[in-house]
Design an enzyme around this catalytic site. Structure first.
Site, mmCIF file in Angstrom:
data_model
loop_
_atom_site.group_PDB
_atom_site.id
_atom_site.type_symbol
_atom_site.label_atom_id
_atom_site.label_comp_id
_atom_site.label_asym_id
_atom_site.label_seq_id
_atom_site.Cartn_x
_atom_site.Cartn_y
_atom_site.Cartn_z
ATOM 1 N N PRO A 25 -1.636 -6.024 -1.928
ATOM 2 C CA PRO A 25 -1.575 -7.384 -1.091
ATOM 3 C C PRO A 25 -2.826 -7.159 -0.050
ATOM 4 C CG PRO A 25 0.127 -5.913 -0.110
ATOM 5 C CD PRO A 25 -0.225 -5.329 -1.675
ATOM 6 N N CYS A 27 -4.510 -10.066 2.561
ATOM 7 C CA CYS A 27 -4.574 -11.359 3.107
ATOM 8 C C CYS A 27 -5.491 -12.215 2.806
ATOM 9 C CB CYS A 27 -4.163 -11.162 4.751
ATOM 10 S SG CYS A 27 -2.506 -10.439 5.153
ATOM 11 N N ALA A 60 0.649 -10.355 2.128
ATOM 12 C CA ALA A 60 1.558 -10.301 3.026
ATOM 13 C C ALA A 60 2.231 -11.856 3.501
ATOM 14 C CB ALA A 60 1.057 -9.711 4.576
ATOM 15 N N GLN A 102 4.662 -9.357 -0.950
ATOM 16 C CA GLN A 102 5.016 -8.296 0.289
ATOM 17 C C GLN A 102 5.427 -9.318 1.668
ATOM 18 O OE1 GLN A 102 1.780 -6.824 2.843
ATOM 19 N NE2 GLN A 102 2.169 -4.804 1.949
ATOM 20 N N TYR A 184 2.058 -3.398 11.689
ATOM 21 C CA TYR A 184 2.909 -4.244 11.808
ATOM 22 C C TYR A 184 4.302 -4.026 12.126
ATOM 23 C CZ TYR A 184 -1.244 -6.210 9.931
ATOM 24 O OH TYR A 184 -2.619 -6.723 9.647
ATOM 25 N N ARG A 231 5.798 -0.260 1.565
ATOM 26 C CA ARG A 231 4.430 0.180 1.796
ATOM 27 C C ARG A 231 4.416 0.902 3.089
ATOM 28 N NH1 ARG A 231 -1.522 -2.763 1.600
ATOM 29 N NH2 ARG A 231 -2.392 -1.002 0.130
#
Length: 364
Positions: A25, A27, A60, A102, A184, A231
Site C-alpha cells: 500500500p 498512499c 491506506a 489496507q 499511525y 503490517r
C-alpha cells in the site's frame, strides 16, 4: 526448468496468489473528498495487476473520517464507499491478482499535509473539521498535539475497524490488511514512545498490545474466510521504542488472534536515523518468520528491493515468504513481468502476461 521461488504461487488461506510479489500500500492522496474511489485508482491499480503482481494491496484506507491522513484519502467508513471499491477490486481481479486493502487510522499523524503540493491541510490546529486523537497527548514532532482518547473511544475503535473490514469484504477484497506500522494509531498504541497511558491500554507491554489484539480478533470475525493481514513496524529505530525482539514476541499473539499473514516494515513513529540500504528491513522479517514458524504463517518483507535476484535470494534463504516492491513499481507497473524475464524463466507466460504485452518480453 525449476520455477524461481519468486514466481511460485503463494497460498493465503483459501486464496492462492499467482506469485510472491506484492504491491504494498502506497498512499496516493487522489480520492474524492468524500473518500470515494475515482477512475484514476482503477487505472493505477489495474495497471499493476496487469503488470503481474500476485497481490495488489490498495493504499491506506481510513476507517473513520477523523483517521484520514488528508482530505483525499480513500475511506471505508460508510456504505456509500463500497461501490467504488468494488470497481477497483474488479479491475485488479480482471488481470489475475489478489486484491487487498489496507485499513488504517492516522492517529496523531492524521490530518497532516502529504507530499502532494496541491493537498489541502495544515500542520497546526485541526484540518477539515476533525481533531487529532492518539493514545496519549503527545505530538509527533512538528504536528499539532493530539487529544488523548478516553476508554470509551478506545473500545469503540475495535468496532470501527471491524465495520470497515466488513465493507471491504462486501466490496470483494481477498485480503484485509490492518495498518499497525509507520507511526499511525495502532502503532502508536504499541510503542512506549507514544503510549504513556496507565489504564488497561497502556502501562505495560501487555497493555500496549491490547488494542491491536482486540482489533485483530474483531476483524477476524468480520472478514470470515477472507485473508487477514497486519503490517507492523518491527522497530522504532530509537532507544526506548519498539524492538525487533518485541515484535517477534508479538507475532505469535497476532496469529493466535486471527492474523493470516504478517507484513514487516519499520519506523515512522518518531523521527529517527534509519540505516536505509537494499534489504535493510529483511532481518526483521526473518526474525518474525522464525517466531511464527510453528504455524507456517506467511511473512512479507519490504524496503529497497532493487532486483529480481535480490528478491529471489531473500525467499530462497527463507527470510520471508513474499517480497513487496513499492516505489520502483510507481514508474514500472510491469516490474513483475520484467523480473520474471530477468530470472530467465520460460514460464513467464504463467505470470498472467496479457497477450497484447507478449512482444514486450523480448524488448530491451
Amino acid at each position: 526448468m525449476v520455477t524461481p521461488r519468486l514466481l511460485e504461487s503463494l497460498p493465503l488461506r483459501e486464496r492462492i496468489a499467482r506469485n510472491r510479489l506484492w504491491l504494498p500500500p502506497m498512499c496516493t492522496y487522489s480520492a474524492a473528498e468524500d473518500g470515494v474511489v475515482t477512475p484514476w485508482h482503477v487505472v493505477h491499480y489495474g495497471a499493476r495487476a496487469a503488470g503481474g503482481f500476485g497481490t495488489v494491496v490498495v493504499e491506506a484506507t481510513a476507517v473513520s473520517p477523523r483517521g484520514r491522513l488528508s482530505p483525499r484519502d480513500l475511506g471505508l467508513w460508510e456504505d456509500a464507499q463500497v461501490a467504488g471499491h468494488s470497481r477497483l477490486v474488479e479491475a485488479i481481479h480482471a488481470s489475475g491478482s489478489l486484491a487487498g486493502v489496507q485499513l488504517g487510522h492516522g492517529g496523531r499523524k492524521a490530518g497532516t499535509p502529504p507530499w502532494r503540493p496541491d493537498a489541502v491541510g495544515a500542520r497546526q490546529g485541526t484540518l477539515a473539521g476533525w481533531d487529532l486523537v492518539a493514545p496519549s497527548a503527545l505530538a509527533y514532532p512538528g504536528h499539532a498535539t493530539p487529544r488523548e482518547l478516553d476508554l470509551t473511544e478506545v473500545r469503540a475503535l475495535v468496532e470501527t475497524f471491524a465495520q470497515a473490514a466488513g465493507r471491504a469484504v462486501a466490496a470483494g477484497y481477498d485480503l484485509v490488511e490492518l495498518h499497525g506500522a509507520h507511526g499511525y494509531l495502532l502503532h502508536e498504541f504499541l510503542s512506549p514512545l507514544s503510549n504513556h497511558r496507565t489504564d488497561a491500554y497502556g502501562g505495560t507491554t501487555a497493555g500496549r498490545r491490547r488494542l491491536v489484539l482486540e482489533v485483530v480478533e474483531a476483524v477476524r470475525e468480520a472478514v470470515g474466510d477472507a485473508v487477514l493481514g497486519i503490517r507492523l513496524s518491527a522497530t522504532d529505530w530509537t532507544a526506548g521504542g519498539l524492538t525487533g525482539e518485541q515484535t517477534a514476541e508479538l507475532a505469535p499473539l497476532l496469529v493466535g488472534a486471527g492474523a493470516d499473514v504478517l507484513h514487516v516494515s519499520t519506523g515512522g513513529n518518531v523521527p529517527a536515523k534509519v540505516p536505509v540500504a537494499p534489504g535493510y528491513q529483511v532481518p526483521f522479517a526473518a526474525r518474525v518468520r522464525d517466531a511464527v514458524a510453528a504455524t507456517a504463517t506467511p511473512v512479507v518483507t519490504v524496503g529497497v528491493m532493487r532486483s529480481a535476484t535480490q528478491a529471489e535470494q531473500i525467499l530462497v534463504t527463507g527470510q520471508a515468504d513474499a517480497v513487496a516492491v513499492g516505489r520502483p513499481a510507481l514508474l514500472d507497473p510491469s516490474l513483475p513481468l520484467r523480473w520474471a524475464r530477468d530470472l530467465g524463466t520460460e514460464g513467464w507466460q504463467a505470470q498472467g502476461v496479457p497477450v497484447p504485452y507478449w512482444r514486450g518480453v523480448w524488448a530491451s
